[in-house]
Enzyme design. Structure first.
Site, short mmCIF file in Angstrom:
data_model
loop_
_atom_site.label_atom_id
_atom_site.label_comp_id
_atom_site.label_asym_id
_atom_site.label_seq_id
_atom_site.Cartn_x
_atom_site.Cartn_y
_atom_site.Cartn_z
N TYR A 41 10.15 2.21 15.20
CA TYR A 41 9.72 1.41 16.34
C TYR A 41 10.45 0.09 16.25
O TYR A 41 10.97 -0.28 15.19
CB TYR A 41 8.21 1.18 16.37
CG TYR A 41 7.58 0.97 15.03
CD1 TYR A 41 7.81 -0.21 14.31
CD2 TYR A 41 6.76 1.94 14.46
CE1 TYR A 41 7.24 -0.40 13.07
CE2 TYR A 41 6.19 1.75 13.21
CZ TYR A 41 6.44 0.58 12.52
OH TYR A 41 5.88 0.41 11.28
N ARG A 70 -1.49 -4.39 3.01
CA ARG A 70 -0.06 -4.22 3.32
C ARG A 70 0.72 -5.53 3.18
O ARG A 70 1.89 -5.55 2.80
CB ARG A 70 0.03 -3.72 4.77
CG ARG A 70 1.38 -3.82 5.43
CD ARG A 70 1.23 -3.42 6.91
NE ARG A 70 2.35 -3.80 7.72
CZ ARG A 70 3.36 -2.98 8.05
NH1 ARG A 70 3.36 -1.74 7.62
NH2 ARG A 70 4.33 -3.41 8.80
N HIS A 111 10.19 2.39 1.69
CA HIS A 111 8.88 2.31 2.34
C HIS A 111 8.31 3.72 2.43
O HIS A 111 9.01 4.70 2.20
CB HIS A 111 9.03 1.80 3.78
CG HIS A 111 9.40 0.36 3.90
ND1 HIS A 111 8.54 -0.58 4.42
CD2 HIS A 111 10.54 -0.31 3.59
CE1 HIS A 111 9.12 -1.76 4.43
NE2 HIS A 111 10.35 -1.63 3.94
N SER A 112 7.05 3.80 2.84
CA SER A 112 6.54 5.11 3.23
C SER A 112 5.65 4.90 4.45
O SER A 112 5.07 3.84 4.62
CB SER A 112 5.74 5.75 2.09
OG SER A 112 4.44 5.22 1.99
N ARG A 171 0.82 -1.21 0.00
CA ARG A 171 0.00 0.00 0.00
C ARG A 171 0.86 1.27 0.00
O ARG A 171 0.33 2.36 -0.19
CB ARG A 171 -0.93 0.02 1.20
CG ARG A 171 -0.23 0.19 2.54
CD ARG A 171 -1.24 -0.03 3.64
NE ARG A 171 -0.69 0.16 4.97
CZ ARG A 171 -1.41 -0.05 6.08
NH1 ARG A 171 -2.65 -0.46 5.99
NH2 ARG A 171 -0.88 0.14 7.27
N GLU A 181 11.98 5.75 4.78
CA GLU A 181 10.55 6.03 4.92
C GLU A 181 10.33 7.36 4.19
O GLU A 181 10.73 8.42 4.66
CB GLU A 181 10.13 6.13 6.39
CG GLU A 181 10.22 4.81 7.15
CD GLU A 181 9.11 3.81 6.80
OE1 GLU A 181 8.18 4.17 6.05
OE2 GLU A 181 9.20 2.66 7.28
N ASN A 226 7.77 -8.03 5.73
CA ASN A 226 8.84 -7.34 6.44
C ASN A 226 8.84 -7.65 7.94
O ASN A 226 9.34 -6.87 8.76
CB ASN A 226 8.79 -5.83 6.19
CG ASN A 226 10.15 -5.17 6.37
OD1 ASN A 226 11.18 -5.79 6.07
ND2 ASN A 226 10.15 -3.95 6.89
N ARG A 227 8.28 -8.79 8.30
CA ARG A 227 8.45 -9.37 9.64
C ARG A 227 8.81 -10.85 9.51
O ARG A 227 8.98 -11.54 10.49
CB ARG A 227 7.15 -9.26 10.48
CG ARG A 227 6.67 -7.87 10.76
CD ARG A 227 7.59 -7.10 11.69
NE ARG A 227 7.05 -5.77 12.00
CZ ARG A 227 7.16 -4.71 11.20
NH1 ARG A 227 7.83 -4.80 10.06
NH2 ARG A 227 6.62 -3.55 11.54
ZN LIG Z 1 6.52 -0.20 5.00
#
Ligand SMILES: [Zn+2]
Ligand SMILES: *[C@@H]1O[C@H](CO)[C@@H](O)[C@H](O)[C@H]1NC(C)=O
Ligand SMILES: *[C@@H]1O[C@H](CO)[C@@H](O)[C@H](O)[C@H]1NC(C)=O
Ligand SMILES: *[C@@H]1O[C@H](CO)[C@@H](O)[C@H](O)[C@H]1NC(C)=O
Length: 437
Positions: free
Chosen positions: A356, A232, A302-303, A180, A379, A249-250
């Site tokens: 984070y 996402r 990413h954003s 997204r 980001e 991304n985890r």
């Molecule tokens: Zn991201």
């Protein structure tokens, strides 16, 4: 036959009438203490979608909540003594508006590129394939594997020629792992466009090879353009799960699930049933481990947030080369801010501090397991986007241009450290690097 067509008709009606995010609300909460920050962060590990996360006291956090969870959510906030504001009463209305403003038309000539509107997945892919065709002496495009739904994940390689005995240092860029975050693929595509199609930039691949994966989560991206703009994760249903998708991304296998990731398949940060459970992450891992040796710089786009971040992400600790990571980030950010037409202003620190704590991310894995010591997450800015990752199409060009200035600045550093310095005193730099470890 008759029953089937009635079912089909009902389904069509249903989809037409019931919009995906009707009645969803967006709440804004401003944490006043560190404990508030942590309290809000926890919602992301449940089935709540955190659109914007305040990383410190006083920075607002925006959380989207489905109709059936609103009572619970409001009660939790009240119990915790946190005031909230509802900033969007019905998320579906802003999604409908956004859809009209995307400027996606399917009128692009096959193989063309534009930065004045967003593009469909097949348009991204057609562009890569055209370059491989038109610039076959320097560009190759390969599929590093297939997504869960069977789409090719295309990687572009730009090289002025290999000397296999002594391969060149390389830069790796990816975008679109979170589908997204639509501004990310255009940034990677603009880098490709400048590198390949602007003859004045030929010196950038004279001594350095480039690998660029402009749209990684291909199933997810397709889904954001056709079904759900807010998607996402990837699109695989984990066995026995009640919700689709894993946060790619985890899902990476370094300190997987250490923190800042969820074991709830309905969470936006679901880490998957095990490390590298997802085909898109596996494809990347396998390609990367076969090619990592000469990659000196890794950039993942990413954003949003105007942050340039480096490991570690999984915990609040620093790496051995944190000074170098910081200095190179500042060099890039200085170039971006200087080039910015929109007043972008980046914050630089480790991922855990700057954004984070999040374990299982690509930058940590690339750094720790693939040995790429210069590893970054960008980001990107959200510009005038009223709602974070939905940056207006008219701001694609300013973002991609200024970010290219940052990529260029990073290339200068790689060229200087791994080509110029290495050639002037190869033995010395080898010893120095050994000592640094
Ligand atoms: Zn991201
Ligand atoms: C091509 O690259 C040069 C040098 O980086 C830059 O000055 C120029 O604006 C670029 N041209 C286009 C059309 O982007
Ligand atoms: C700042 O931008 C100008 C052009 O807009 C350029 O000539 C100059 O080199 C840039 N400076 C830095 C530090 O990037
Ligand atoms: C990163 O953040 C930490 C914690 O806020 C701070 O102490 C440190 O100075 C920051 N590092 C840089 C390079 O700004």
């Amino acid at each position: 036959m008759k029953v089937l067509s009635v079912v089909l008709l009902l389904e069509l009606l249903f989809c037409g009438i019931y919009a995906t995010h009707q009645g969803y609300k967006l709440y804004e909460i401003t944490p006043q203490t560190k404990e508030d920050v942590d309290f809000l962060h926890k919602f992301g590990e449940e089935k709540f979608d955190i659109w914007r996360e305040g990383r410190t006291i006083g920075q607002p956090t925006d959380i989207m909540v489905a109709p059936e969870d609103q009572e619970y959510f409001e009660n939790e906030l009240t119990k915790h003594g946190l005031p909230y504001e509802i900033v969007v009463e019905d998320v579906e209305t802003i999604l409908q508006k956004e859809k009209l403003e995307r400027g996606m038309t399917r009128s692009l000539q096959a193989g063309d590129i534009t930065f004045s509107s967003y593009m469909f997945l097949e348009e991204h892919m057609a562009y890569l394939r055209r370059l491989a065709n038109d610039y076959s002496d320097i560009v190759t495009v390969e599929s590093i594997g297939q997504s869960y739904e069977g789409r090719d994940i295309l990687l572009l390689k730009l090289s002025s020629g290999q000397n296999s005995a002594n391969p060149k240092p390389a830069i790796f860029i990816d975008a679109g792992i979170h589908c997204r975050e639509w501004i990310a693929p255009p940034v990677a595509l603009y880098a490709i466009h400048q590198l390949v199609e602007n003859a004045s930039n030929a010196h950038l691949y004279e001594n350095i090879d480039w690998y660029i994966l402009p749209n990684w989560n291909v199933d997810g991206y397709e889904y954001t353009t056709t079904e759900n703009r807010l998607w996402r994760k990837n699109r695989r249903l984990t066995e026995g799960a009640a919700c689709y998708g894993t946060d790619l991304n985890r899902n990476f296998g370094y300190e997987w699930m250490f923190g800042g990731a969820s074991d709830n398949p309905c969470a936006e940060t679901f880490a998957g049933p095990e490390p590298f459970s997802e085909p898109e992450a596996q494809a990347f891992r396998d390609w990367f481990l076969a090619n990592n040796e000469h990659i000196k710089l890794y950039l993942s786009f990413h954003s949003f947030g105007e942050l340039l971040l480096y490991p570690w992400s999984y915990d609040y600790i620093v790496t051995d080369n944190t000074d170098e990571l910081y200095e190179l980030a500042v060099k890039a950010v200085t170039a971006i801010e200087n080039a910015s037409e929109m007043g972008s202003s980046y914050y630089v620190n480790s991922s855990a501090v700057g954004l984070y704590q999040a374990a299982g991310v690509t930058t940590d894995w690339v750094y720790a397991e693939a040995g790429v010591e210069l590893s970054y997450i960008y980001e990107l800015p959200n510009g005038d986007a009223p709602y974070w990752f939905m940056i207006p199409a008219r701001q694609i060009l300013p973002v991609v241009r200024e970010t290219w200035a940052g990529i260029y600045a990073m290339w200068e550093y790689i060229e200087d450290r791994f080509v110029v310095q290495a050639n002037s005193s190869p033995d010395l730099s080898f010893i120095l690097r050994k000592d640094a470890n």
